[in-house]
Design a protein around this motif. Sequence first.
Motif, mmCIF file in Angstrom:
data_model
loop_
_atom_site.group_PDB
_atom_site.id
_atom_site.type_symbol
_atom_site.label_atom_id
_atom_site.label_comp_id
_atom_site.label_asym_id
_atom_site.label_seq_id
_atom_site.Cartn_x
_atom_site.Cartn_y
_atom_site.Cartn_z
ATOM 1 N N GLU B 73 -8.943 -55.925 -83.603
ATOM 2 C CA GLU B 73 -8.018 -56.687 -82.760
ATOM 3 C C GLU B 73 -8.698 -57.248 -81.515
ATOM 4 O O GLU B 73 -8.088 -58.027 -80.794
ATOM 5 C CB GLU B 73 -6.874 -55.774 -82.277
ATOM 6 C CG GLU B 73 -5.877 -55.454 -83.352
ATOM 7 C CD GLU B 73 -4.639 -54.804 -82.766
ATOM 8 O OE1 GLU B 73 -4.812 -53.963 -81.867
ATOM 9 O OE2 GLU B 73 -3.545 -55.136 -83.206
ATOM 10 N N HIS B 129 -12.088 -62.170 -86.415
ATOM 11 C CA HIS B 129 -11.001 -61.309 -86.887
ATOM 12 C C HIS B 129 -9.855 -61.242 -85.880
ATOM 13 O O HIS B 129 -8.694 -61.346 -86.248
ATOM 14 C CB HIS B 129 -11.518 -59.886 -87.134
ATOM 15 C CG HIS B 129 -12.148 -59.713 -88.475
ATOM 16 N ND1 HIS B 129 -13.475 -59.946 -88.696
ATOM 17 C CD2 HIS B 129 -11.626 -59.329 -89.662
ATOM 18 C CE1 HIS B 129 -13.743 -59.707 -89.960
ATOM 19 N NE2 HIS B 129 -12.644 -59.336 -90.577
ATOM 20 N N VAL B 133 -5.720 -61.487 -86.679
ATOM 21 C CA VAL B 133 -4.790 -60.352 -86.764
ATOM 22 C C VAL B 133 -3.840 -60.304 -85.572
ATOM 23 O O VAL B 133 -2.746 -59.767 -85.688
ATOM 24 C CB VAL B 133 -5.507 -58.989 -86.926
ATOM 25 C CG1 VAL B 133 -6.298 -58.962 -88.212
ATOM 26 C CG2 VAL B 133 -6.381 -58.671 -85.756
ATOM 27 N N SER B 138 -2.279 -61.290 -91.891
ATOM 28 C CA SER B 138 -2.526 -59.926 -92.345
ATOM 29 C C SER B 138 -3.897 -59.785 -92.984
ATOM 30 O O SER B 138 -4.456 -60.736 -93.533
ATOM 31 C CB SER B 138 -1.461 -59.528 -93.355
ATOM 32 O OG SER B 138 -1.793 -58.318 -93.954
ATOM 33 N N CYS B 139 -4.412 -58.558 -92.938
ATOM 34 C CA CYS B 139 -5.664 -58.208 -93.600
ATOM 35 C C CYS B 139 -5.612 -58.611 -95.070
ATOM 36 O O CYS B 139 -6.612 -59.009 -95.666
ATOM 37 C CB CYS B 139 -5.900 -56.703 -93.538
ATOM 38 S SG CYS B 139 -5.498 -55.938 -91.971
ATOM 39 N N VAL B 180 0.982 -56.635 -89.619
ATOM 40 C CA VAL B 180 -0.306 -57.167 -90.050
ATOM 41 C C VAL B 180 -1.094 -56.162 -90.890
ATOM 42 O O VAL B 180 -1.712 -56.519 -91.885
ATOM 43 C CB VAL B 180 -1.109 -57.632 -88.813
ATOM 44 C CG1 VAL B 180 -2.579 -57.784 -89.133
ATOM 45 C CG2 VAL B 180 -0.567 -58.953 -88.307
ATOM 46 N N THR B 181 -1.038 -54.889 -90.495
ATOM 47 C CA THR B 181 -1.816 -53.888 -91.233
ATOM 48 C C THR B 181 -0.976 -53.198 -92.295
ATOM 49 O O THR B 181 -1.450 -52.267 -92.933
ATOM 50 C CB THR B 181 -2.382 -52.825 -90.279
ATOM 51 O OG1 THR B 181 -1.301 -52.243 -89.548
ATOM 52 C CG2 THR B 181 -3.373 -53.426 -89.313
#
Lengths: 214, 222
Positions: B73, B129, B133, B138-139, B180-181
């Motif tokens: 993040e 990244h 995020v 999302s990942c 997101v995760t």
Amino acid sequence: MRYVLLILLTMVAVVFGIAGLRGHLSRKPPVEIIPDMNRQFKLRPEAADNFFANDHTSQLPPPGTIPRSRPIQTLSGPVYPYEDAPVNTGFITGTTNFVATNPLPVTPALLQQGREQFEIFCTPCHGALGDGNGITKKLGVMPSVANLHDPRIVDMADGEIFNTITHGKNLMGAYGPTVPVQDRWAIIAYVRALQLSWLGSTNDLPPDLRAALK
Amino acid sequence: MPVIFPKWTNQLPFLIAAGLALAGGAVTAGVTYYFTPKYSRVGYEPIQPVPFSHAVHAGQLGMDCRYCHTTVEKSWFSNIPSASTCMNCHNQVLKDDPRLALVRESATNGVPIPWVQIHRVPDYVYFNHSVHVRRGISCVECHGRVDQMDEVHHVQSLTMAFCLNCHRDPAAFIRPESKVTDLGWQWNTNADVAAEMQATNGVKFVHDWRVQSLQNCSACHR
């Protein structure tokens, strides 16, 4: 013509047989068909490289250096990360006494940040409620996990909790290296909110809300 | 006197043309199908030095991606955790397991575990990244359902076309930042309702968060 077609079909079958479909699992590293400047002569993080003596590209700061940084806004003004201040150490400046309360202004935003960080780093063991019933307890893989609602922890100074998060305690590992200082204080603020949610009684409510409950 | 060119040779130019067209077509089809990261990268599943299972940690135990990938993040680069992060639990859990020998060794002597990098864009691509995020991408969009993989493999092609697909229409992919995760998250279990919510909320998020999704060259190449 027939033979030409037959040869062509055989070749297609051979190529297909060897190369397979798109997306099949492979242990072999990807072939870069036109490599051009794909891999450049520069250091990327967490890679092996013999430029530095220890063969890593990621280096610790040389001893005695201070990272460029912005100050943390505390209740007693801005504090830089290198200063001996409660927000950085958990101790009252110049002593080894833990600071009693959170040096950061406790705002809804800080509590929200604390909740997010708590749920990332703390819930696996301490549980989402902080009662020590995380997934590790459910699986029975950890002998003892502290219940954050234990009077011992409720009465603990904020600075001592900060110290525990930073350096670990007993079997708990140190979270100083992975959780930044502000996030640690945010977690503490959120833990206090969790504790209040268990300790509170209806008498803590404003009269109108209390009446609504009854 | 025998004829030099028998009658069948009249067809020869046609046959040669047809043969070349077929061969050319086959080669073009082959190159199109194979000479792309969709073939060369997708499915890459290297053997890692420690048999770490994302399916167990992120899936079964429900750990957040950021427990280990802490910098995702804050930095352009998503870190691989140090062995001490593993030892937060594995000082007690499976503490004598031979599969973790390398982790214990690394935590003691500080020599990194030689993990094999799977997802790696070309060095002239400056992918960040944190900006993705922190703005609801999302990942899972690039890495797939890692929480269901025992061994991680490359799922998306990560070609420029793949990036632009989203950069041209971020509203179709953006989700609430808190999800997101959460790789298996959906707006709704009903696909039609989910698509509708994605459409309305996507446009709103892109506007409210001032998502730029730049498409100029220097956004990624510099």
